[in-house]
Design an enzyme around this catalytic site. Structure first.
Site, PDB file in Angstrom:
ATOM      1  N   SER A 174     -43.232 -14.639  -0.432  1.00 52.17           N
ATOM      2  CA  SER A 174     -43.186 -14.580  -1.894  1.00 52.17           C
ATOM      3  C   SER A 174     -43.895 -15.737  -2.585  1.00 52.17           C
ATOM      4  CB  SER A 174     -41.728 -14.534  -2.378  1.00 52.17           C
ATOM      5  OG  SER A 174     -41.004 -15.671  -1.926  1.00 52.17           O
ATOM      6  N   ASP A 232     -36.860 -19.837 -10.526  1.00 51.66           N
ATOM      7  CA  ASP A 232     -35.610 -19.175 -10.165  1.00 51.66           C
ATOM      8  C   ASP A 232     -34.941 -20.027  -9.085  1.00 51.66           C
ATOM      9  OD1 ASP A 232     -36.989 -18.585  -7.809  1.00 51.66           O
ATOM     10  OD2 ASP A 232     -37.410 -16.517  -8.373  1.00 51.66           O
ATOM     11  N   HIS A 270     -38.081 -20.325  -6.142  1.00 49.56           N
ATOM     12  CA  HIS A 270     -39.513 -20.528  -6.344  1.00 49.56           C
ATOM     13  C   HIS A 270     -39.810 -21.532  -7.447  1.00 49.56           C
ATOM     14  CE1 HIS A 270     -38.898 -16.370  -4.850  1.00 49.56           C
ATOM     15  NE2 HIS A 270     -39.880 -16.723  -4.020  1.00 49.56           N
TER      16      HIS A 270
END
Length: 363
Positions: A50, A338, A341
């Site tokens: 991600s 978040d 990240h």
């Protein structure tokens, strides 16, 4: 005594010499501009999770998606592209810094044009890992499947550019490989994995899996490969919440596994580079860069480094970070977007540091 060489004298008017000098000086900025605008590499090609997924997961059936607000609130056009941040992510900034392009698109993006393929794409998938079980649990694209996508990409490149130019792009491009964080997080969440493999054994398993991936990547033509080590995973907001106790300290066991893996990975990259002179594989130290940001946020202009900007900042990620969540009023003061990240501003600091310290060795 040095000999003196006599040069012939020419009767050139002073005015003519002055005009020539001015003309040459006017050319210099133009030449400098053309030189600086030439990309350092023809393309940036990316594999991983991600941290480097610009939206491949939008096109597969997985809960690991970030293609909805408030993700992308600071991206051009305020578009939630699937990038797990408030804005751009590391491949975008890397490609921009190298003069290639401003954004590295997802390979699965249906809007891709030939120029996108010529200058590089990302095959990364959020929630993926080197451990095949990690990708299976999250329904993400496994790392070895990403290599299959790369093979398909190479065929498309040949059709667009021709065999010779395609081969040149493949051999001269910068490759980024960023994976393993989800493996560590899942290792401590999955009680079935731990009795089978202790920390030392699991770190060795991850390194060997990463090594197999990298050797195959080199066999497919990659020559300049930057491989990121694991960050201090135990200090991510989500891991503080899950395993940091009441005070949400850094989870030492997560960091211990990350450090063990990083040491093994560094040695393995040196071994692979010495073994195969065709390619250079460089270790990119993500651990110390991010840890410094976490421990000394004020040094970089941040105020908050233990919580993310989205929601409570303690657990929210992917679908839990959604349009119903409160978002911090000044994201530039937050290290994390978040619970997992970094923010766009944090990514920019990280990219600048790793280009100067690590990736310049590949350019």
């Amino acid at each position: 005594m040095a000999s003196i060489i006599s040069l012939p004298r020419y009767n050139i008017p002073l005015k003519t010499i002055s005009t020539l000098i001015i003309f040459l000086l006017q050319l210099l900025p133009d030449r400098a501009h053309r030189s600086s605008s030439r990309p350092a590499v023809p393309a940036v090609i990316v594999f991983g999770d991600s941290v480097v997924d610009p939206g491949n997961n939008n096109y597969i059936d997985t809960p690991a998606k970030g293609n909805f607000p408030p993700y992308g609130q600071d991206f051009p056009g305020h578009e939630a592209t699937g990038r797990f941040s408030n804005g751009r992510i590391t491949p975008d900034m890397m490609a921009s810094a190298l003069g290639v392009k401003e954004l590295v698109p997802a390979y699965f993006d249906t809007r891709l044009v030939d120029q996108d393929l010529l200058t590089g794409v990302s095959f990364a998938s959020a929630a993926s890992g080197f451990d095949p079980l990690t990708s299976t649990i999250a329904l993400a694209i496994p790392m070895m499947k990403q290599l299959d996508m790369f093979k398909e990409y190479k065929e498309k490149l040949r059709k667009i550019a021709g065999k010779k130019k395609a081969a040149s792009i493949i051999s001269e491009s910068l490759y980024m490989v960023c994976s393993g964080s989800n493996d560590v997080a899942e290792y401590f969440l999955d009680p079935l994995r731990r009795p089978i493999k202790d920390i030392a054994t699991y770190s060795e398993f991850l390194m060997q899996t990463a090594s197999n991936f990298l050797q195959e990547l080199v066999n497919l033509g990659a020559r300049r490969v930057g491989v990121t080590g694991l960050p201090p995973i135990g200090c991510l907001p989500s891991q503080r919440t899950l395993a940091g106790g009441v005070l949400r300290r850094c989870a030492a066991n997560r960091n211990d596994l990350a450090k063990k893996y990083n040491e093994k990975l560094k040695r393995e990259l040196n071994r692979l580079t010495a073994k195969d002179s065709r390619a250079k594989l460089i270790y990119v130290d993500m651990y110390s860069v991010l840890l410094d940001l976490i421990q000394k946020p004020q040094k970089y202009g941040f105020r908050v480094s233990k919580r993310g900007c989205c929601g409570t900042g303690t657990l929210e990620v992917a679908k839990l970070c959604n349009r119903l969540c409160h978002v911090c009023s000044n994201v530039s003061k937050y290290l994390f977007w978040d619970s997992y990240h970094p923010t766009e501003r944090a990514y920019k600091i990280i990219v600048d540091k790793i280009i100067q310290r690590d990736l310049h060795l590949l350019l």
